[in-house]
Design a protein around this motif. Structure first.
Motif, mmCIF file in Angstrom:
data_model
loop_
_atom_site.group_PDB
_atom_site.id
_atom_site.type_symbol
_atom_site.label_atom_id
_atom_site.label_comp_id
_atom_site.label_asym_id
_atom_site.label_seq_id
_atom_site.Cartn_x
_atom_site.Cartn_y
_atom_site.Cartn_z
ATOM 1 N N UNK A 111 0.827 -1.204 0.000
ATOM 2 C CA UNK A 111 0.000 0.000 0.000
ATOM 3 C C UNK A 111 0.864 1.259 0.000
ATOM 4 N N UNK A 112 1.940 1.235 0.771
ATOM 5 C CA UNK A 112 2.833 2.396 0.819
ATOM 6 C C UNK A 112 3.502 2.642 -0.524
ATOM 7 N N UNK A 113 3.701 1.559 -1.309
ATOM 8 C CA UNK A 113 4.341 1.676 -2.617
ATOM 9 C C UNK A 113 3.320 1.834 -3.743
ATOM 10 N N UNK A 114 2.040 1.871 -3.403
ATOM 11 C CA UNK A 114 0.956 1.981 -4.402
ATOM 12 C C UNK A 114 1.017 0.824 -5.398
ATOM 13 N N UNK A 115 1.279 -0.376 -4.879
ATOM 14 C CA UNK A 115 1.395 -1.558 -5.726
ATOM 15 C C UNK A 115 0.241 -2.543 -5.516
ATOM 16 N N UNK A 116 -0.842 -2.089 -4.892
ATOM 17 C CA UNK A 116 -1.948 -3.010 -4.627
ATOM 18 C C UNK A 116 -2.506 -3.621 -5.904
ATOM 19 N N UNK A 117 -2.444 -2.890 -7.008
ATOM 20 C CA UNK A 117 -2.969 -3.404 -8.261
ATOM 21 C C UNK A 117 -2.068 -4.401 -8.960
ATOM 22 N N UNK A 118 -0.809 -4.419 -8.580
ATOM 23 C CA UNK A 118 0.149 -5.307 -9.241
ATOM 24 C C UNK A 118 0.580 -6.491 -8.389
ATOM 25 N N UNK A 119 0.368 -6.415 -7.097
ATOM 26 C CA UNK A 119 0.816 -7.474 -6.194
ATOM 27 C C UNK A 119 -0.336 -7.882 -5.284
ATOM 28 N N UNK A 120 -0.726 -9.158 -5.366
ATOM 29 C CA UNK A 120 -1.745 -9.721 -4.484
ATOM 30 C C UNK A 120 -1.072 -10.576 -3.406
ATOM 31 N N UNK A 121 -1.756 -10.738 -2.288
ATOM 32 C CA UNK A 121 -1.243 -11.535 -1.179
ATOM 33 C C UNK A 121 -2.260 -12.610 -0.822
ATOM 34 N N UNK A 122 -1.801 -13.862 -0.815
ATOM 35 C CA UNK A 122 -2.678 -15.007 -0.595
ATOM 36 C C UNK A 122 -2.060 -15.901 0.481
ATOM 37 N N UNK A 123 -2.860 -16.273 1.463
ATOM 38 C CA UNK A 123 -2.380 -17.219 2.471
ATOM 39 C C UNK A 123 -2.486 -18.633 1.917
ATOM 40 N N UNK A 124 -1.393 -19.356 1.940
ATOM 41 C CA UNK A 124 -1.418 -20.694 1.381
ATOM 42 C C UNK A 124 -0.160 -21.472 1.705
ATOM 43 N N UNK A 125 -0.237 -22.769 1.486
ATOM 44 C CA UNK A 125 0.824 -23.714 1.828
ATOM 45 C C UNK A 125 1.580 -24.110 0.567
ATOM 46 N N UNK A 126 2.892 -23.990 0.582
ATOM 47 C CA UNK A 126 3.719 -24.333 -0.577
ATOM 48 C C UNK A 126 3.566 -25.791 -0.995
ATOM 49 N N UNK A 127 3.185 -26.644 -0.057
ATOM 50 C CA UNK A 127 3.039 -28.070 -0.353
ATOM 51 C C UNK A 127 1.706 -28.402 -1.017
ATOM 52 N N UNK A 128 0.748 -27.478 -0.974
ATOM 53 C CA UNK A 128 -0.586 -27.725 -1.542
ATOM 54 C C UNK A 128 -1.156 -26.400 -2.021
ATOM 55 N N UNK A 129 -0.650 -25.902 -3.118
ATOM 56 C CA UNK A 129 -1.059 -24.599 -3.631
ATOM 57 C C UNK A 129 -2.493 -24.648 -4.152
ATOM 58 N N UNK A 130 -3.207 -23.554 -3.969
ATOM 59 C CA UNK A 130 -4.614 -23.489 -4.364
ATOM 60 C C UNK A 130 -4.798 -23.052 -5.818
ATOM 61 N N UNK A 131 -3.723 -22.872 -6.563
ATOM 62 C CA UNK A 131 -3.793 -22.332 -7.918
ATOM 63 C C UNK A 131 -3.939 -23.457 -8.945
ATOM 64 N N UNK A 132 -4.521 -23.101 -10.074
ATOM 65 C CA UNK A 132 -4.746 -24.072 -11.142
ATOM 66 C C UNK A 132 -3.428 -24.491 -11.796
ATOM 67 N N UNK A 133 -3.445 -25.637 -12.448
ATOM 68 C CA UNK A 133 -2.290 -26.097 -13.219
ATOM 69 C C UNK A 133 -1.927 -25.057 -14.280
ATOM 70 N N UNK A 134 -0.635 -24.918 -14.513
ATOM 71 C CA UNK A 134 -0.128 -24.083 -15.614
ATOM 72 C C UNK A 134 -0.667 -22.656 -15.556
ATOM 73 N N UNK A 135 -0.598 -22.044 -14.373
ATOM 74 C CA UNK A 135 -1.170 -20.709 -14.165
ATOM 75 C C UNK A 135 -0.162 -19.575 -14.245
ATOM 76 N N UNK A 136 1.136 -19.860 -14.047
ATOM 77 C CA UNK A 136 2.109 -18.794 -13.846
ATOM 78 C C UNK A 136 3.268 -18.883 -14.836
ATOM 79 N N UNK A 137 3.835 -17.704 -15.113
ATOM 80 C CA UNK A 137 4.979 -17.598 -16.019
ATOM 81 C C UNK A 137 6.311 -17.749 -15.301
ATOM 82 N N UNK A 138 6.325 -17.653 -13.974
ATOM 83 C CA UNK A 138 7.551 -17.831 -13.188
ATOM 84 C C UNK A 138 7.163 -18.112 -11.746
#
Length: 253
Positions: A111-138
């Motif tokens: 918020x201080x950097x005015x990056x709310x539109x570019x960076x989201x924050x999600x609570x989650x476990x690295x061992x069981x991610x809630x994201x769909x297959x093949x969702x990210x570029x990196x």
């Protein structure tokens, strides 16, 4: 699946596998508000250089082409903010962290950097991610993989959520390679960092765990083998600052 009856390390102690995540969570709940300050003090500011090298290696596109980064265990947002600064308007980062206190720090900093539109924050476990297959570029993870109870599961999840042609980058403490520096590094780690943690955060025990966890993490070749086992190709690493840290890379092809 979890592995009932199995133990793992929490620093130099053996604990039930199912207990490690709670113990790690307690560490980061304790130190979240002073985490970035302690990183500066512990590394003499070098963590900033290491993270910049990671972002230069990531090389996010500077144009308006969409580019989705998943930054795991990056609660305070440091990697994502650096990537956003280096990237163009098509960039978007999702910070995924299991620790709510670390995420709260990250949201405040965004918020201080005015990056709310570019960076989201999600609570989650690295061992069981809630994201769909093949969702990210990196996928990036900086100084977090050694705190994951089942690293092999986290690596398989990283592979699952990446698009074909996408890159996995992991910055993590490693094994000092320079004779003499290793003894100085051990002295600083065990005699200076825990008392410093007590002075800055009121918590020496958490920093005792953190320096012990570095010594229990696999050496670079062994960790690279784990990355390959998860399915990644063109796996490599480079050591930085005499081996204090290593930057690991793999591609989902």
């Amino acid at each position: 699946m979890d592995r009932p009856g199995e133990t793992t390390h929490f620093g130099f102690k053996d604990v039930p596998l199912g207990d490690k995540q709670t113990l790690v969570n307690d560490v980061f709940h304790s130190v979240a508000s002073r985490y970035d300050l302690m990183n500066d003090l512990m590394s003499g500011g070098l963590h900033r250089v290491w993270k910049d090298i990671m972002i230069n290696t990531l090389d996010p596109p500077r144009g308006d082409r969409p580019f989705a980064l998943l930054d795991v265990a990056g609660g305070t947002g440091d990697i994502s903010f650096r990537a956003a600064k280096a990237a163009g308007p098509g960039f978007h980062a999702t910070v995924c962290d299991i620790n709510s206190d670390m995420l709260a720090v990250g949201r405040e900093r965004a918020a201080k950097r005015h990056l709310e539109g570019q960076v989201d924050f999600v609570e989650g476990n690295a061992e069981a991610l809630s994201f769909a297959d093949r969702s990210f570029d990196a996928y990036t993870i900086a100084f977090g993989i050694r705190n994951v109870p089942q690293i092999d599961k986290a690596l398989r999840e990283a592979y699952r959520v990446l698009k074909p042609g996408s890159r996995f980058l992991c910055l993590e403490f490693s094994t000092v390679e320079v004779p003499g520096l290793d003894k100085l590094y051990d002295l600083f780690s065990f005699k200076v960092i825990p008392p410093l943690g007590r002075m800055v955060t009121g918590d020496a025990e958490s920093y005792q765990y953190l320096v012990e966890s570095i010594r229990k993490f696999p050496r670079p070749a062994a960790f690279a083998a784990m990355i390959r086992e998860a399915g990644f190709s063109r796996v490599s690493w480079q050591t930085l600052t005499g081996g204090i840290v290593a930057l690991h890379s793999g591609w989902r092809l």
